[in-house]
Design an enzyme around this catalytic site. Structure first.
Site, short mmCIF file in Angstrom:
data_model
loop_
_atom_site.label_atom_id
_atom_site.label_comp_id
_atom_site.label_asym_id
_atom_site.label_seq_id
_atom_site.Cartn_x
_atom_site.Cartn_y
_atom_site.Cartn_z
N ASP A 67 -16.34 -30.10 -19.43
CA ASP A 67 -17.30 -30.02 -20.54
C ASP A 67 -16.69 -29.38 -21.78
O ASP A 67 -15.58 -28.84 -21.74
CB ASP A 67 -18.57 -29.26 -20.10
CG ASP A 67 -18.26 -27.97 -19.36
OD1 ASP A 67 -17.09 -27.53 -19.34
OD2 ASP A 67 -19.20 -27.39 -18.78
N ASN A 136 -28.24 -20.38 -13.00
CA ASN A 136 -29.42 -21.24 -12.77
C ASN A 136 -29.05 -22.47 -11.94
O ASN A 136 -29.82 -23.42 -11.87
CB ASN A 136 -30.05 -21.66 -14.12
CG ASN A 136 -29.09 -22.47 -14.98
OD1 ASN A 136 -27.97 -22.79 -14.55
ND2 ASN A 136 -29.50 -22.81 -16.18
N HIS A 138 -26.42 -24.49 -12.52
CA HIS A 138 -25.78 -25.60 -13.22
C HIS A 138 -24.32 -25.76 -12.82
O HIS A 138 -23.66 -24.81 -12.41
CB HIS A 138 -25.95 -25.51 -14.75
CG HIS A 138 -25.12 -24.52 -15.48
ND1 HIS A 138 -25.66 -23.53 -16.28
CD2 HIS A 138 -23.78 -24.34 -15.57
CE1 HIS A 138 -24.70 -22.82 -16.83
NE2 HIS A 138 -23.54 -23.28 -16.40
N GLU A 143 -27.59 -29.04 -16.56
CA GLU A 143 -28.61 -28.01 -16.47
C GLU A 143 -29.75 -28.45 -15.55
O GLU A 143 -29.95 -29.66 -15.34
CB GLU A 143 -29.18 -27.74 -17.86
CG GLU A 143 -28.18 -27.15 -18.85
CD GLU A 143 -28.01 -25.64 -18.69
OE1 GLU A 143 -28.04 -25.14 -17.55
OE2 GLU A 143 -27.83 -24.97 -19.72
C1 GLP Z 1 -20.40 -22.29 -18.21
C2 GLP Z 1 -19.60 -23.52 -17.81
C3 GLP Z 1 -19.65 -23.77 -16.31
C4 GLP Z 1 -19.42 -22.48 -15.57
C5 GLP Z 1 -20.51 -21.49 -15.90
C6 GLP Z 1 -20.43 -20.19 -15.12
O1 GLP Z 1 -21.70 -22.54 -18.56
N1 GLP Z 1 -20.02 -24.69 -18.49
O2 GLP Z 1 -18.70 -24.75 -15.96
O3 GLP Z 1 -19.38 -22.72 -14.17
O4 GLP Z 1 -20.43 -21.23 -17.28
O5 GLP Z 1 -19.61 -19.30 -15.80
P1 GLP Z 1 -19.07 -17.95 -15.22
O6 GLP Z 1 -17.96 -18.35 -14.29
O7 GLP Z 1 -18.57 -17.18 -16.39
O8 GLP Z 1 -20.17 -17.29 -14.51
#
Ligand code: GLP
Length: 250
Positions: A67, A136, A138, A143
């Site tokens: 992404d 959440n 995702h 989402e």
């Molecule tokens: C972002 C990314 C996800 C990632 C998520 C969790 O929103 N788009 O790919 O898994 O954050 O991030 P973290 O690893 O900092 O908790």
């Protein structure tokens, strides 16, 4: 599904790096699906150490990222292209021309999504897709919503994701409201999925994803249907799974 329970973030990162390096050693020109966020940073650090030591090479590896924020240039320090360069690509022997991230600045974001989908398809999809997990539920930026979206698409970020990611920006107001994300189709088409999770604040999301119903309200829950799914988590992140009696290795 195989679940590795590791003592802490460092051990989780090492295990994930082990599984990724095994893929690269087995198939030097493999396609790796890569993720951003704070969780994979340790994994990238460990892979960098082993790569710099000469244990294996990324020279022929192709990568596709999940992404990108809509509206951020690759030079913005919170863009996911910038993240990948500074946390991984700049330090390993990969050919940057073989690394792909959606273009957050595309004049026509929908056309960019279609192009990206076709690109991932033309590479034969990921041999191994690394995923983090949003609080959440995702994955990428898919989402919670009413139905799964298969293709790469433009998504409106939820308030919970904006709040969670605000820590990386000067303020929550600076977090982009939209992103381009690989859809569930590309993620599920990967031959192997490796989801990593660390910390007590992921315990509910891990539990819902792997013990709850399969529903787009918890996007990661669809991974229960993947036939080569590996979950690597530290004790805190897996605590609710383990308490529910799910068998883990380690
Ligand atoms: C972002 C990314 C996800 C990632 C998520 C969790 O929103 N788009 O790919 O898994 O954050 O991030 P973290 O690893 O900092 O908790």
């Amino acid at each position: 599904m195989r679940i590795y329970q590791e003592a802490d973030y460092e051990a989780m990162s090492r295990r994930a790096a082990n599984l990724i390096s095994a893929e690269v050693i087995r198939r030097p020109d493999c396609v790796l699906g890569l993720a951003t966020g704070s969780t994979p940073i340790g994994t990238y650090k460990q892979l960098t150490v082993w790569n710099q030591r000469g244990d294996f090479s990324f020279k022929e590896v192709r990568t596709v990222n999940l992404d990108e924020y809509k509206g951020l240039p690759p030079t913005h320090d919170q863009s996911y292209r910038y993240f990948m360069q500074t946390n991984f690509f700049d330090h390993i022997d990969i050919d940057v021309a073989n690394t792909y991230v959606p273009d957050g600045l595309a004049a026509d974001p929908d056309a960019e999504c279609a192009r990206y989908d076709e690109l991932v398809r033309s590479l034969g999809y990921a041999d191994l897709q690394l995923l983090g997990l949003g609080r959440n539920g995702h994955i990428g930026f898919n989402e919670p919503c009413g139905s799964y979206v298969k293709e790469t698409h433009v998504v409106d970020l939820t308030q919970s994701t904006i709040d969670a990611n605000a820590r990386f920006f000067a303020s929550a107001d600076d977090v982009p409201r939209q992103a381009l994300t690989m859809g569930i189709g590309c993620i599920m088409a990967a031959r192997r999925v490796l989801l990593i999770a660390s910390g007590a604040d992921k315990a509910d999301a891990v539990y819902n994803a792997f013990c709850g119903p399969i529903t787009p309200a918890c996007p990661a829950s669809i991974l229960q249907l993947h036939n080569d799914m590996v979950l690597v988590g530290d004790k805190a992140a897996l605590s609710k799974l383990v308490a529910a009696g799910v068998a883990v290795c380690g």
